[in-house]
Design a protein around this motif. Structure first.
Motif, PDB file in Angstrom:
ATOM      1  N   ASN A  67      62.832 -11.409  34.006  1.00 49.86           N
ATOM      2  CA  ASN A  67      61.841 -12.204  34.413  1.00 49.86           C
ATOM      3  C   ASN A  67      62.255 -13.401  34.251  1.00 49.86           C
ATOM      4  O   ASN A  67      62.193 -13.983  33.078  1.00 49.86           O
ATOM      5  N   HIS A  68      62.434 -14.228  35.331  1.00 52.60           N
ATOM      6  CA  HIS A  68      62.773 -15.658  35.151  1.00 52.60           C
ATOM      7  C   HIS A  68      64.148 -16.068  34.268  1.00 52.60           C
ATOM      8  O   HIS A  68      65.163 -15.046  34.442  1.00 52.60           O
ATOM      9  N   ASP A  69      64.034 -16.575  33.187  1.00 59.60           N
ATOM     10  CA  ASP A  69      65.145 -16.790  32.250  1.00 59.60           C
ATOM     11  C   ASP A  69      64.817 -15.849  31.212  1.00 59.60           C
ATOM     12  O   ASP A  69      65.515 -16.218  30.197  1.00 59.60           O
ATOM     13  N   ASN A  70      64.071 -15.029  31.155  1.00 59.27           N
ATOM     14  CA  ASN A  70      63.924 -13.808  29.955  1.00 59.27           C
ATOM     15  C   ASN A  70      64.470 -12.642  30.145  1.00 59.27           C
ATOM     16  O   ASN A  70      64.284 -12.047  31.567  1.00 59.27           O
ATOM     17  N   TYR A  71      65.298 -12.287  29.438  1.00 60.01           N
ATOM     18  CA  TYR A  71      66.015 -10.893  29.409  1.00 60.01           C
ATOM     19  C   TYR A  71      65.772  -9.888  28.345  1.00 60.01           C
ATOM     20  O   TYR A  71      65.669 -10.351  27.286  1.00 60.01           O
ATOM     21  N   LEU A  72      65.626  -8.798  28.691  1.00 57.19           N
ATOM     22  CA  LEU A  72      65.138  -7.649  27.690  1.00 57.19           C
ATOM     23  C   LEU A  72      66.196  -6.805  27.842  1.00 57.19           C
ATOM     24  O   LEU A  72      66.402  -6.232  28.896  1.00 57.19           O
ATOM     25  N   TYR A  73      66.727  -6.200  26.718  1.00 58.60           N
ATOM     26  CA  TYR A  73      67.836  -5.169  26.503  1.00 58.60           C
ATOM     27  C   TYR A  73      67.410  -4.112  25.390  1.00 58.60           C
ATOM     28  O   TYR A  73      67.143  -4.543  24.312  1.00 58.60           O
ATOM     29  N   LEU A 101      67.693 -17.514  28.708  1.00 64.22           N
ATOM     30  CA  LEU A 101      68.879 -18.084  29.158  1.00 64.22           C
ATOM     31  C   LEU A 101      68.520 -19.508  29.146  1.00 64.22           C
ATOM     32  O   LEU A 101      67.459 -20.313  29.285  1.00 64.22           O
ATOM     33  N   LYS A 102      69.579 -20.352  28.567  1.00 59.59           N
ATOM     34  CA  LYS A 102      69.577 -21.591  28.280  1.00 59.59           C
ATOM     35  C   LYS A 102      70.532 -22.279  29.001  1.00 59.59           C
ATOM     36  O   LYS A 102      71.585 -21.831  29.315  1.00 59.59           O
ATOM     37  N   ARG A 103      70.189 -23.689  29.377  1.00 61.17           N
ATOM     38  CA  ARG A 103      71.252 -24.292  30.295  1.00 61.17           C
ATOM     39  C   ARG A 103      71.365 -25.767  29.614  1.00 61.17           C
ATOM     40  O   ARG A 103      70.517 -26.450  29.315  1.00 61.17           O
ATOM     41  N   LYS A 104      72.652 -26.414  29.672  1.00 62.05           N
ATOM     42  CA  LYS A 104      72.772 -27.564  29.536  1.00 62.05           C
ATOM     43  C   LYS A 104      74.179 -28.073  30.529  1.00 62.05           C
ATOM     44  O   LYS A 104      75.164 -27.427  30.104  1.00 62.05           O
ATOM     45  N   GLY A 105      73.815 -28.998  31.086  1.00 65.11           N
ATOM     46  CA  GLY A 105      74.993 -29.536  32.204  1.00 65.11           C
ATOM     47  C   GLY A 105      75.324 -28.088  32.975  1.00 65.11           C
ATOM     48  O   GLY A 105      74.646 -27.577  33.685  1.00 65.11           O
ATOM     49  N   GLY A 106      76.605 -28.054  32.926  1.00 62.49           N
ATOM     50  CA  GLY A 106      77.207 -26.881  33.646  1.00 62.49           C
ATOM     51  C   GLY A 106      77.453 -25.518  32.922  1.00 62.49           C
ATOM     52  O   GLY A 106      77.995 -24.551  33.425  1.00 62.49           O
ATOM     53  N   MET A 107      76.749 -25.452  31.833  1.00 66.74           N
ATOM     54  CA  MET A 107      76.996 -24.548  30.864  1.00 66.74           C
ATOM     55  C   MET A 107      75.550 -23.679  30.833  1.00 66.74           C
ATOM     56  O   MET A 107      74.776 -24.051  30.647  1.00 66.74           O
ATOM     57  N   TRP A 109      73.926 -20.140  28.524  1.00 67.59           N
ATOM     58  CA  TRP A 109      74.028 -19.100  27.455  1.00 67.59           C
ATOM     59  C   TRP A 109      72.651 -18.356  27.323  1.00 67.59           C
ATOM     60  O   TRP A 109      71.685 -18.669  27.809  1.00 67.59           O
ATOM     61  N   LEU A 110      72.799 -17.102  26.685  1.00 73.25           N
ATOM     62  CA  LEU A 110      71.629 -16.411  26.367  1.00 73.25           C
ATOM     63  C   LEU A 110      71.566 -16.698  24.664  1.00 73.25           C
ATOM     64  O   LEU A 110      72.369 -16.654  23.979  1.00 73.25           O
ATOM     65  N   ARG A 111      69.954 -16.999  24.412  1.00 79.93           N
ATOM     66  CA  ARG A 111      69.830 -17.230  23.187  1.00 79.93           C
ATOM     67  C   ARG A 111      68.646 -16.393  22.576  1.00 79.93           C
ATOM     68  O   ARG A 111      67.938 -15.691  23.643  1.00 79.93           O
ATOM     69  N   GLU A 112      69.131 -15.661  21.564  1.00 79.29           N
ATOM     70  CA  GLU A 112      68.119 -14.476  21.164  1.00 79.29           C
ATOM     71  C   GLU A 112      66.793 -15.350  20.832  1.00 79.29           C
ATOM     72  O   GLU A 112      66.843 -16.181  20.057  1.00 79.29           O
ATOM     73  N   LYS A 113      65.803 -14.602  21.223  1.00 82.67           N
ATOM     74  CA  LYS A 113      64.508 -14.855  20.949  1.00 82.67           C
ATOM     75  C   LYS A 113      63.865 -13.862  19.909  1.00 82.67           C
ATOM     76  O   LYS A 113      63.310 -14.295  18.691  1.00 82.67           O
TER      77      LYS A 113
END
Length: 124
Positions: A67-73, A101-107, A109-113
């Protein structure tokens, strides 16, 4: 109730739609499902498409939701199944992870919440 599990369950109920992945014979199958979390460490999945696979009892499954930038596994084990307007699976949650999902510039990554993990010896 575990706070992390509670937050993950709220997000499962918010997102609802997801993909359920599992092995059937020697094949990896993916099915669209509608998921709802229960008050304990379990959830129900209604298979929304073709549910003509073999019985699912005791199968290990993975539920993936976005959902948007949120991922559940979610990793779970099917504890029961019923037939209604579609196949309904009861799944005990073994491990649930929520990533953002986090973004900075062209990178990116997934950050654990949040991560919830139960004792697997009970369901091995």
């Amino acid at each position: 109730m575990n706070k992390k599990l509670y937050r993950i369950q709220q997000e499962i109920n918010h997102v609802q739609l997801g993909l359920l992945r599992f092995h059937d014979k020697d094949e990896l199958l993916t099915m669209e499902v509608r998921a709802t979390a229960n008050e304990d460490a379990s959830l129900n999945c209604i298979i929304t498409g073709d549910s003509s696979c073999s019985p699912m009892a005791d199968k290990n499954v993975n539920l993936i939701q976005k959902n948007h930038d949120n991922y559940l596994y979610i990793i779970g084990k099917v504890t029961g199944e019923a037939q209604g307007k579609g196949k309904i699976l009861s799944i005990h949650i073994l491990k649930a992870s929520w990533f953002i999902l986090k973004r900075k510039g062209g990178m990116s990554w997934l950050r654990e919440k949040y991560v919830y993990e139960t004792l697997q010896e009970e369901y091995a």
